[in-house]
Design an enzyme around this catalytic site. Sequence first.
Site, PDB file in Angstrom:
ATOM      1  N   HIS A 223       0.811  -1.224   0.000  1.00  0.00           N
ATOM      2  CA  HIS A 223       0.000   0.000   0.000  1.00  0.00           C
ATOM      3  C   HIS A 223       0.840   1.267   0.000  1.00  0.00           C
ATOM      4  CE1 HIS A 223       1.063   0.132   4.247  1.00  0.00           C
ATOM      5  NE2 HIS A 223       0.751   1.403   4.191  1.00  0.00           N
TER       6      HIS A 223
HETATM    7  C1  UD1 Z   1      -2.226   5.251   6.055  1.00  0.00           C
HETATM    8  C2  UD1 Z   1      -0.969   5.654   6.836  1.00  0.00           C
HETATM    9  C3  UD1 Z   1       0.050   4.536   6.781  1.00  0.00           C
HETATM   10  C4  UD1 Z   1      -0.536   3.202   7.175  1.00  0.00           C
HETATM   11  C5  UD1 Z   1      -1.754   2.926   6.308  1.00  0.00           C
HETATM   12  C6  UD1 Z   1      -2.395   1.591   6.636  1.00  0.00           C
HETATM   13  C7  UD1 Z   1      -0.431   8.070   6.791  1.00  0.00           C
HETATM   14  C8  UD1 Z   1       0.506   9.066   6.232  1.00  0.00           C
HETATM   15  N1  UD1 Z   1      -0.334   6.838   6.248  1.00  0.00           N
HETATM   16  O1  UD1 Z   1      -1.879   5.186   4.672  1.00  0.00           O
HETATM   17  O2  UD1 Z   1       1.116   4.857   7.669  1.00  0.00           O
HETATM   18  O3  UD1 Z   1       0.420   2.177   7.043  1.00  0.00           O
HETATM   19  O4  UD1 Z   1      -2.691   3.986   6.504  1.00  0.00           O
HETATM   20  O5  UD1 Z   1      -3.565   1.378   5.949  1.00  0.00           O
HETATM   21  O6  UD1 Z   1      -1.202   8.399   7.665  1.00  0.00           O
HETATM   22  N2  UD1 Z   1      -9.365   4.744   1.880  1.00  0.00           N
HETATM   23  C9  UD1 Z   1     -10.540   4.044   1.768  1.00  0.00           C
HETATM   24  N3  UD1 Z   1     -11.148   3.621   2.898  1.00  0.00           N
HETATM   25  C10 UD1 Z   1     -10.636   3.888   4.128  1.00  0.00           C
HETATM   26  C11 UD1 Z   1      -9.430   4.610   4.214  1.00  0.00           C
HETATM   27  C12 UD1 Z   1      -8.801   5.038   3.080  1.00  0.00           C
HETATM   28  O7  UD1 Z   1     -11.030   3.785   0.693  1.00  0.00           O
HETATM   29  O8  UD1 Z   1     -11.232   3.495   5.142  1.00  0.00           O
HETATM   30  C13 UD1 Z   1      -8.686   5.228   0.663  1.00  0.00           C
HETATM   31  C14 UD1 Z   1      -8.560   6.743   0.672  1.00  0.00           C
HETATM   32  O9  UD1 Z   1      -9.619   7.342   0.067  1.00  0.00           O
HETATM   33  C15 UD1 Z   1      -7.264   6.957  -0.080  1.00  0.00           C
HETATM   34  C16 UD1 Z   1      -6.465   5.720   0.197  1.00  0.00           C
HETATM   35  O10 UD1 Z   1      -7.362   4.732   0.690  1.00  0.00           O
HETATM   36  O11 UD1 Z   1      -7.489   7.048  -1.441  1.00  0.00           O
HETATM   37  C17 UD1 Z   1      -5.359   5.981   1.157  1.00  0.00           C
HETATM   38  O12 UD1 Z   1      -5.820   6.368   2.462  1.00  0.00           O
HETATM   39  P1  UD1 Z   1      -4.935   7.312   3.428  1.00  0.00           P
HETATM   40  O13 UD1 Z   1      -5.538   7.378   4.775  1.00  0.00           O
HETATM   41  O14 UD1 Z   1      -4.664   8.580   2.743  1.00  0.00           O
HETATM   42  O15 UD1 Z   1      -3.519   6.651   3.546  1.00  0.00           O
HETATM   43  P2  UD1 Z   1      -3.040   5.145   3.572  1.00  0.00           P
HETATM   44  O16 UD1 Z   1      -2.370   4.864   2.274  1.00  0.00           O
HETATM   45  O17 UD1 Z   1      -4.117   4.230   4.023  1.00  0.00           O
END
Ligand code: UD1
Length: 389
Positions: A223
């Site tokens: 991820h």
């Molecule tokens: C975040 C953390 C990372 C952790 C990871 C585990 C930061 C900088 N990064 O990264 O350290 O290892 O979580 O998962 O805080 N999304 C969904 N559903 C959700 C959550 C997110 O669809 O419940 C999508 C968001 O819309 C986005 C993507 O997933 O497009 C990434 O989510 P984001 O919270 O920005 O960061 P992660 O890559 O999950």
Amino acid sequence: MADEEWPGALGPVICVVGARPNFMKMAPILRAFGGHRPSLPTLLVHTGQHYDNDMNDRLFVDLRLPHPDLNLEVGSGTHAVQTAEVMRRFEPVLDAQRPSCVLVVGDVNSTLACTLVCAKKGVPVVHVEAGLRSFDRAMPEEINRVLTDQMADRLYTTERSALANLLREGVAEERVCFVGNVMIDSLLANRAFARPAATTLQMAGFDPGLIGDPQGYGVVTLHRPSNVDSEQRLALLLGVLREVSDQLPLVFALHPRTRANIERFGLGELLNSRRIVLLPPQGYLEMLGLMVAAKLVLSDSGGLQEETTALGVPCLTIRENTERPITIEQGTNTLVGCDARAIRQGVDEILSGAGKTGRVPEFWDGRAAERIAADLSSWLIGRHAQRGH
Ligand code: UD1
């Protein structure tokens, strides 16, 4: 102070969670705070950084985490928007609750955002999992770690190398306390309840026979933006996974970011194989069950490096560096970068029986949260007394 009451004038400990890797760290802390004498009053605040069922709700149930007292519902956004939104919504919580301190875990955007609000308002911050460093400032988490530790008043570390990192950055030694790994507290508390891998496949509509290969099976997660946001890099990694799957069936739990990018870049075909099972993000007990019985884990996650070390399962980490060096020095982890040859070679070694077996690091014993409860309780009560209450 065994039978003492918690001083009435001391506010609650606000415990902050935001994203998936925070939940397994907070669950044992809340339990230990409740079980400590005197018990530490807590208020659980969820920033809402992760929000959907797969990334959030299921994990709360699996980990027996109480329903958050407050949810700030920040949702997704760029790093700036997400961080700023957490700050904006967290400030009034501090004003209303007057906590004795705020406890943050790990390195996600919510960790830094809440810490910064506290620092500006003079509210003490306690950081669990302090001092880990990848020395790679291109990782958003590294920025979050360095800045959070600069502002934190009490820092709890998971491995001894963390202290040297903190001292180098000018953090006073008396602020740091080595307690071990709360993530492993969760793992040990839940190991007996792990869901068997075959059941997980069956529930997801797959033939459990797919992982009945004589070689066993591998578990994959990816991820990290550096691996999945570039089309070229993601294509390379999926291509290697496809090759590895000829030797070993793979179960791939897809993070929403990764799933979206596979679709956006049109790379789905690379995973179109009977020997690659694609699953949505898994619950905690499902992931644990998948890992316990796996031949190997291929991942770029922070937490999985530690969990595989605690379980004695070989892990190939698809990164150039790690902020958790003890998993390499003592555990089962090997860094393979984004290098197709190194990944294939790592898999070959493990399948030929030459994988790392490792040992469990000091204080990864299921009692880290109890150590935090004992230390934090005396620290807060001591501070309170010093101020003449
Ligand atoms: C975040 C953390 C990372 C952790 C990871 C585990 C930061 C900088 N990064 O990264 O350290 O290892 O979580 O998962 O805080 N999304 C969904 N559903 C959700 C959550 C997110 O669809 O419940 C999508 C968001 O819309 C986005 C993507 O997933 O497009 C990434 O989510 P984001 O919270 O920005 O960061 P992660 O890559 O999950």
